[in-house]
Design an enzyme around this catalytic site. Structure first.
Site, PDB file in Angstrom:
ATOM      1  N   GLU A   1     -12.464  -4.353  -4.770  1.00 44.49           N
ATOM      2  CA  GLU A   1     -12.917  -2.976  -4.518  1.00 44.49           C
ATOM      3  C   GLU A   1     -12.135  -1.953  -5.351  1.00 44.49           C
ATOM      4  O   GLU A   1     -12.579  -0.826  -5.542  1.00 44.49           O
ATOM      5  CB  GLU A   1     -12.770  -2.630  -3.028  1.00 44.49           C
ATOM      6  CG  GLU A   1     -13.766  -3.332  -2.102  1.00 44.49           C
ATOM      7  CD  GLU A   1     -13.427  -4.798  -1.830  1.00 44.49           C
ATOM      8  OE1 GLU A   1     -12.252  -5.179  -1.994  1.00 44.49           O
ATOM      9  OE2 GLU A   1     -14.340  -5.566  -1.469  1.00 44.49           O
ATOM     10  N   ASN A   2     -10.956  -2.337  -5.838  1.00 44.96           N
ATOM     11  CA  ASN A   2     -10.128  -1.390  -6.585  1.00 44.96           C
ATOM     12  C   ASN A   2     -10.705  -1.021  -7.960  1.00 44.96           C
ATOM     13  O   ASN A   2     -10.236  -0.063  -8.589  1.00 44.96           O
ATOM     14  CB  ASN A   2      -8.686  -1.916  -6.734  1.00 44.96           C
ATOM     15  CG  ASN A   2      -7.886  -1.901  -5.443  1.00 44.96           C
ATOM     16  OD1 ASN A   2      -7.088  -2.787  -5.171  1.00 44.96           O
ATOM     17  ND2 ASN A   2      -8.077  -0.883  -4.608  1.00 44.96           N
ATOM     18  N   TRP A   3     -11.742  -1.742  -8.417  1.00 44.73           N
ATOM     19  CA  TRP A   3     -12.403  -1.350  -9.682  1.00 44.73           C
ATOM     20  C   TRP A   3     -13.074   0.007  -9.542  1.00 44.73           C
ATOM     21  O   TRP A   3     -13.426   0.640 -10.547  1.00 44.73           O
ATOM     22  CB  TRP A   3     -13.466  -2.371 -10.081  1.00 44.73           C
ATOM     23  CG  TRP A   3     -12.932  -3.730 -10.451  1.00 44.73           C
ATOM     24  CD1 TRP A   3     -13.004  -4.851  -9.680  1.00 44.73           C
ATOM     25  CD2 TRP A   3     -12.265  -4.115 -11.663  1.00 44.73           C
ATOM     26  NE1 TRP A   3     -12.415  -5.914 -10.338  1.00 44.73           N
ATOM     27  CE2 TRP A   3     -11.957  -5.491 -11.556  1.00 44.73           C
ATOM     28  CE3 TRP A   3     -11.893  -3.429 -12.830  1.00 44.73           C
ATOM     29  CZ2 TRP A   3     -11.294  -6.198 -12.574  1.00 44.73           C
ATOM     30  CZ3 TRP A   3     -11.236  -4.138 -13.828  1.00 44.73           C
ATOM     31  CH2 TRP A   3     -10.953  -5.503 -13.699  1.00 44.73           C
TER      32      TRP A   3
ATOM     33  N   ARG B   1      -5.415  -1.990   8.671  1.00 45.28           N
ATOM     34  CA  ARG B   1      -6.630  -2.759   8.347  1.00 45.28           C
ATOM     35  C   ARG B   1      -6.282  -3.840   7.328  1.00 45.28           C
ATOM     36  O   ARG B   1      -5.246  -3.786   6.675  1.00 45.28           O
ATOM     37  CB  ARG B   1      -7.721  -1.832   7.818  1.00 45.28           C
ATOM     38  CG  ARG B   1      -7.292  -0.972   6.647  1.00 45.28           C
ATOM     39  CD  ARG B   1      -8.455  -0.112   6.115  1.00 45.28           C
ATOM     40  NE  ARG B   1      -7.970   0.841   5.141  1.00 45.28           N
ATOM     41  CZ  ARG B   1      -7.629   2.111   5.407  1.00 45.28           C
ATOM     42  NH1 ARG B   1      -7.743   2.589   6.622  1.00 45.28           N
ATOM     43  NH2 ARG B   1      -7.180   2.908   4.447  1.00 45.28           N
TER      44      ARG B   1
ATOM     45  N   ARG C   1      -0.290   9.012 -10.194  1.00 47.74           N
ATOM     46  CA  ARG C   1      -0.370   7.810  -9.363  1.00 47.74           C
ATOM     47  C   ARG C   1       0.286   6.599 -10.036  1.00 47.74           C
ATOM     48  O   ARG C   1       0.889   5.755  -9.371  1.00 47.74           O
ATOM     49  CB  ARG C   1      -1.842   7.487  -9.050  1.00 47.74           C
ATOM     50  CG  ARG C   1      -2.504   8.501  -8.109  1.00 47.74           C
ATOM     51  CD  ARG C   1      -3.959   8.120  -7.857  1.00 47.74           C
ATOM     52  NE  ARG C   1      -4.061   6.779  -7.297  1.00 47.74           N
ATOM     53  CZ  ARG C   1      -3.963   6.481  -5.996  1.00 47.74           C
ATOM     54  NH1 ARG C   1      -3.782   7.442  -5.104  1.00 47.74           N
ATOM     55  NH2 ARG C   1      -4.068   5.242  -5.576  1.00 47.74           N
TER      56      ARG C   1
ATOM     57  N   ARG D   1       0.156   7.632  -2.677  1.00 44.86           N
ATOM     58  CA  ARG D   1       0.687   8.698  -1.812  1.00 44.86           C
ATOM     59  C   ARG D   1       2.151   8.971  -2.095  1.00 44.86           C
ATOM     60  O   ARG D   1       2.602  10.112  -2.064  1.00 44.86           O
ATOM     61  CB  ARG D   1       0.469   8.329  -0.330  1.00 44.86           C
ATOM     62  CG  ARG D   1      -0.923   8.683   0.170  1.00 44.86           C
ATOM     63  CD  ARG D   1      -1.256   7.957   1.443  1.00 44.86           C
ATOM     64  NE  ARG D   1      -1.536   6.541   1.166  1.00 44.86           N
ATOM     65  CZ  ARG D   1      -1.613   5.600   2.110  1.00 44.86           C
ATOM     66  NH1 ARG D   1      -1.385   5.913   3.380  1.00 44.86           N
ATOM     67  NH2 ARG D   1      -1.905   4.376   1.777  1.00 44.86           N
TER      68      ARG D   1
ATOM     69  N   HIS E   1       2.811   3.305  -8.956  1.00 46.39           N
ATOM     70  CA  HIS E   1       2.638   1.864  -9.203  1.00 46.39           C
ATOM     71  C   HIS E   1       3.862   1.295  -9.926  1.00 46.39           C
ATOM     72  O   HIS E   1       4.285   0.170  -9.654  1.00 46.39           O
ATOM     73  CB  HIS E   1       1.369   1.616 -10.015  1.00 46.39           C
ATOM     74  CG  HIS E   1       0.111   2.006  -9.287  1.00 46.39           C
ATOM     75  ND1 HIS E   1      -0.139   1.634  -7.994  1.00 46.39           N
ATOM     76  CD2 HIS E   1      -0.960   2.751  -9.674  1.00 46.39           C
ATOM     77  CE1 HIS E   1      -1.317   2.121  -7.611  1.00 46.39           C
ATOM     78  NE2 HIS E   1      -1.832   2.815  -8.611  1.00 46.39           N
TER      79      HIS E   1
ATOM     80  N   ASP F   1       0.830  -1.212   0.000  1.00 47.81           N
ATOM     81  CA  ASP F   1       0.000   0.000   0.000  1.00 47.81           C
ATOM     82  C   ASP F   1       0.862   1.259   0.000  1.00 47.81           C
ATOM     83  O   ASP F   1       1.990   1.248   0.490  1.00 47.81           O
ATOM     84  CB  ASP F   1      -0.923  -0.028   1.231  1.00 47.81           C
ATOM     85  CG  ASP F   1      -2.143   0.868   1.061  1.00 47.81           C
ATOM     86  OD1 ASP F   1      -2.368   1.367  -0.073  1.00 47.81           O
ATOM     87  OD2 ASP F   1      -2.869   1.070   2.045  1.00 47.81           O
ATOM     88  N   GLY F   2       0.318   2.331  -0.574  1.00 49.49           N
ATOM     89  CA  GLY F   2       0.983   3.634  -0.512  1.00 49.49           C
ATOM     90  C   GLY F   2       1.617   4.098  -1.816  1.00 49.49           C
ATOM     91  O   GLY F   2       2.294   5.118  -1.838  1.00 49.49           O
ATOM     92  N   ASN F   3       1.380   3.375  -2.905  1.00 46.46           N
ATOM     93  CA  ASN F   3       1.942   3.800  -4.202  1.00 46.46           C
ATOM     94  C   ASN F   3       1.437   5.185  -4.602  1.00 46.46           C
ATOM     95  O   ASN F   3       2.197   6.024  -5.089  1.00 46.46           O
ATOM     96  CB  ASN F   3       1.553   2.824  -5.312  1.00 46.46           C
ATOM     97  CG  ASN F   3       2.190   1.460  -5.144  1.00 46.46           C
ATOM     98  OD1 ASN F   3       3.053   1.278  -4.305  1.00 46.46           O
ATOM     99  ND2 ASN F   3       1.745   0.503  -5.947  1.00 46.46           N
TER     100      ASN F   3
HETATM  101  C1  IPE Z   1      -5.583  -2.767  -0.401  1.00 48.48           C
HETATM  102  O1  IPE Z   1      -5.204  -1.450  -0.565  1.00 48.48           O
HETATM  103  C2  IPE Z   1      -5.555  -3.473  -1.718  1.00 48.48           C
HETATM  104  C3  IPE Z   1      -4.223  -3.645  -2.286  1.00 48.48           C
HETATM  105  C4  IPE Z   1      -3.079  -3.367  -1.710  1.00 48.48           C
HETATM  106  C5  IPE Z   1      -4.219  -4.212  -3.596  1.00 48.48           C
HETATM  107  P1  IPE Z   1      -6.278  -0.281  -0.748  1.00 48.48           P
HETATM  108  O2  IPE Z   1      -5.505   0.964  -0.848  1.00 48.48           O
HETATM  109  O3  IPE Z   1      -7.200  -0.607  -1.863  1.00 48.48           O
HETATM  110  O4  IPE Z   1      -7.097  -0.385   0.615  1.00 48.48           O
HETATM  111  P2  IPE Z   1      -7.957   0.709   1.385  1.00 48.48           P
HETATM  112  O5  IPE Z   1      -8.897   1.305   0.388  1.00 48.48           O
HETATM  113  O6  IPE Z   1      -6.989   1.717   1.923  1.00 48.48           O
HETATM  114  O7  IPE Z   1      -8.633  -0.062   2.468  1.00 48.48           O
HETATM  115  C1  IPE Z   2      -1.434   0.129  -3.413  1.00 49.30           C
HETATM  116  O1  IPE Z   2      -1.210   1.500  -3.458  1.00 49.30           O
HETATM  117  C2  IPE Z   2      -1.594  -0.484  -4.784  1.00 49.30           C
HETATM  118  C3  IPE Z   2      -2.985  -0.821  -5.143  1.00 49.30           C
HETATM  119  C4  IPE Z   2      -4.012  -0.804  -4.344  1.00 49.30           C
HETATM  120  C5  IPE Z   2      -3.211  -1.216  -6.525  1.00 49.30           C
HETATM  121  P1  IPE Z   2      -2.432   2.517  -3.524  1.00 49.30           P
HETATM  122  O2  IPE Z   2      -2.735   2.789  -4.952  1.00 49.30           O
HETATM  123  O3  IPE Z   2      -3.559   2.043  -2.695  1.00 49.30           O
HETATM  124  O4  IPE Z   2      -1.764   3.814  -2.864  1.00 49.30           O
HETATM  125  P2  IPE Z   2      -2.458   4.833  -1.890  1.00 49.30           P
HETATM  126  O5  IPE Z   2      -3.038   4.046  -0.753  1.00 49.30           O
HETATM  127  O6  IPE Z   2      -3.514   5.555  -2.674  1.00 49.30           O
HETATM  128  O7  IPE Z   2      -1.336   5.703  -1.452  1.00 49.30           O
HETATM  129 MG    MG Z   3      -4.091   2.321  -0.753  1.00 45.53          MG
END
Ligand code: IPE
Ligand code: IPE
Ligand code: MG
Length: 233
Positions: free
Chosen positions: A60-62, A187, A26, A17, A30, A13-15
């Site tokens: 949920e990422n869709w 979480r 963004r 940000r 990634h 997580d955090g790509n």
């Molecule tokens: C969880 O990260 C899913 C992946 C790392 C692929 P999200 O960024 O989607 O989760 P939330 O929305 O902060 O819970």
């Molecule tokens: C995790 O990074 C990668 C995926 C969920 C695909 P995010 O894209 O969730 O990065 P933030 O949480 O918005 O920083």
């Molecule tokens: Mg995230």
């Protein structure tokens, strides 16, 4: 050196940000995140970690903009093509969990090709969670059990946790011992709810693109410092 955890699961997580902090789109985050995947996989091979499961895309990422979602699939395809020689050299066996049939056709093809090409590799199994939802996985398993019971192939009274676990995408893998989540979020975001029942959690404030081999070693050291009691004394 202490024996490493057999199975490490990571919520990468955090790509986004990471990119935002640098005024970048963004997708750049990634892209850098994919480099971390390479480094962390390499380190798991070096340390003798048998299974590495990476949460790459949730159901949920869709909800994200089409441009980001589409960019992620293209990135995955490029990553697989680019990494195949290294995976072969290092003995990495690729697998995937999730609703893979809902991915774009070209992504599915590349994935299937890479899974087949690496299937006999014996070092680390890299499991990508793609279009993954733990609740859907468990619901699907429950539906499978119900169907078997209805057909008279399964006695409902004989259902145990193992019966259900055998219908999950992860049936052939041991449960993760260590869960790492980057970017400080505390979480699970619908990741491996069943399988993480007794995993040790390590949350690091680092954004995924900044997570290093050294950070992985640090998380493993923290894991070794934990006392796993599994409900006993
Ligand atoms: C969880 O990260 C899913 C992946 C790392 C692929 P999200 O960024 O989607 O989760 P939330 O929305 O902060 O819970
Ligand atoms: C995790 O990074 C990668 C995926 C969920 C695909 P995010 O894209 O969730 O990065 P933030 O949480 O918005 O920083
Ligand atoms: Mg995230």
């Amino acid at each position: 050196m202490m024996k490493p955890p057999r199975h490490i699961a990571i919520i990468m997580d955090g790509n986004g940000r990471w990119a935002k902090e640098r005024g970048l789109p963004r997708l750049k985050g990634h892209e850098r995140g994919a480099e971390t995947v390479r480094a962390v996989t390499e380190e798991c091979v070096a340390l003798g970690v048998e299974f590495l499961t990476l949460y790459a895309f949730s159901t949920e990422n869709w909800k994200r903009p089409d441009e980001e979602v589409g960019g992620l699939w293209v990135l995955l395809e490029h990553f697989l093509a680019q990494e195949l020689p290294t995976m072969m050299k290092n003995g990495v066996r690729l697998r995937a969990i999730g609703r893979i049939h809902e991915l774009p056709e070209s992504t599915r093809a590349k994935l299937a090709e890479t899974i087949t090409a690496t299937s006999a590799n014996k070092a680390t199994t890299l499991i990508l969670a793609l279009n993954y939802s733990s609740r859907i996985e468990i619901a699907d398993a429950a539906r499978a059990l119900a169907a078997e019971a209805k057909d008279g192939k399964l006695d409902p009274a004989a259902i145990t946790p193992d019966t259900l676990a055998a219908r999950l995408y992860t049936a052939e893998y041991p449960d993760p011992d260590l869960l790492i989540r980057t970017s400080g979020e505390m979480r699970l975001s619908n990741f491996l709810l069943w399988q993480l029942s007794y995993a040790e959690f390590v949350i690091t404030p680092k954004m995924w693109p900044d997570f290093s081999k050294q950070d992985l070693r640090g998380a493993i050291a923290e894991f070794h410092g934990r006392e796993r009691r599994f409900g006993g004394l």
